[in-house]
Write an enzyme that holds these catalytic residues in place. Structure first.
Site, short mmCIF file in Angstrom:
data_model
loop_
_atom_site.label_atom_id
_atom_site.label_comp_id
_atom_site.label_asym_id
_atom_site.label_seq_id
_atom_site.Cartn_x
_atom_site.Cartn_y
_atom_site.Cartn_z
CG ASP A 112 74.85 10.28 20.12
OD1 ASP A 112 75.86 10.70 19.54
OD2 ASP A 112 73.78 9.99 19.55
CD GLU A 164 73.80 14.07 15.17
OE1 GLU A 164 73.36 15.10 14.65
OE2 GLU A 164 73.07 13.24 15.73
CG ASP A 169 71.17 12.18 19.72
OD1 ASP A 169 71.07 11.20 18.95
OD2 ASP A 169 71.44 13.33 19.31
CD GLU A 189 71.45 9.00 10.82
OE1 GLU A 189 72.19 9.20 11.79
OE2 GLU A 189 70.21 9.00 10.89
O1 KIV Z 1 71.39 8.35 18.29
C1 KIV Z 1 71.62 7.30 17.67
O2 KIV Z 1 71.06 6.24 17.98
C2 KIV Z 1 72.57 7.36 16.57
C3 KIV Z 1 72.74 6.20 15.68
C4 KIV Z 1 71.67 5.34 15.34
C5 KIV Z 1 73.88 6.23 14.80
O3 KIV Z 1 73.20 8.34 16.41
#
Ligand code: KIV
Length: 266
Positions: free
Chosen positions: A86, A118, A47, A185
């Site tokens: 994501d 997440e 995302d 993260e």
């Molecule tokens: O959205 C993203 O790119 C991410 C990562 C860099 C882990 O969640």
């Protein structure tokens, strides 16, 4: 003959064999195609497309339609490499049924091989439900950019013993719920290493030090598309300046009547 696609299950095998896992982001077919030529374990349609592609400050505005579209075009360009989509803000928090419907859409319509979510304890029912639907889930804890409003900024997480314990509990619960890997993260490297040693599933770090089972970065960060690199990013190329120089040279050559020349003319 069509190549057999690597699956996300080789991630666990890599951890067991002590080999590092590598993941990078892709948001379009062409990038997915050249990244497929590198020895990467999976492409992430992050995302982060909010910041990289759409020019937003945060990832909060990203919609399911946008992730579905970018996943579909990445899958079209990717070859012999799994693609993880994501799950955007508010696509999984409302209830586990909605989470599985949205995850299912990314697999069924867009062709993703798995999803990333997440969260901590709040997402455990969703992770279980999606896993029950046979969709591989990658968890994401530590700094959760989708919680930026509550966190008051993108800060390193888990710095106090109590905060570190919460992240450890989240990681254990994600493994228990069926996550096949966890992105960690922006947490202290010692904490990331402890989690990595305790869990059976792989950890994939971003700003979490070298003790993780693998590393993930935003491809544009690594290539130097942005003016100011983040602390945890190493720029392996200077794309921004080399692109600016190329465009300026093009303009100069057009003005000087040097381009197009005979070679580029029918
Ligand atoms: O959205 C993203 O790119 C991410 C990562 C860099 C882990 O969640």
């Amino acid at each position: 003959m069509k190549k057999i696609k690597k699956t996300l299950f080789h991630l666990r095998k890599k951890k067991d064999e002590g080999e590092k896992i590598i993941s990078l982001t892709a948001y379009d077919a062409l990038t997915a195609s050249w990244l497929s030529e590198c020895d990467i374990d999976f492409l992430l349609v992050g995302d982060s497309l909010a910041n990289v592609v759409a020019g937003y400050e945060t990832t909060l505005p990203v919609t399911m339609d946008q992730i579905a579209y970018h996943t579909e075009i990445v899958v079209r360009g990717a070859e012999n490499i799994p693609v993880v989509a994501d799950m955007p803000f508010l696509s999984y928090e409302i209830n586990p049924e909605e989470a599985v419907r949205n995850a299912g859409r990314l697999v069924k319509q867009s062709g993703a091989d798995g999803v990333k979510i997440e969260g901590g304890m709040n997402i455990i029912p969703a992770v279980k439900k999606i896993t029950d639907a046979h969709i591989p889930v990658i968890g994401h804890t530590g700094l959760k950019p989708q919680a930026v409003l509550q966190l008051g900024g993108y800060k390193v997480q888990g710095k106090t013993p109590a905060a570190a314990e919460i992240i450890k509990e989240e990681a254990r619960a994600l493994q228990e719920a069926g996550a096949i890997a966890i992105v960690l993260e922006c947490i202290p490297s010692g904490l990331a290493q402890e989690i990595t040693e305790e869990l059976n599933i792989p950890t994939i770090g971003i700003g979490a030090g070298k003790g993780c089972d693998g590393q993930v970065l935003v491809t544009h960060d690594l290539l130097g598309w942005f003016e100011k690199p983040k602390k945890f990013v190493k720029q392996y190329s200077d794309f921004r300046n080399s692109a600016i120089t190329s465009v300026r040279t093009f303009i100069d050559e057009v003005n000087a009547g040097e381009f197009p020349n005979q070679e580029h003319t029918f």
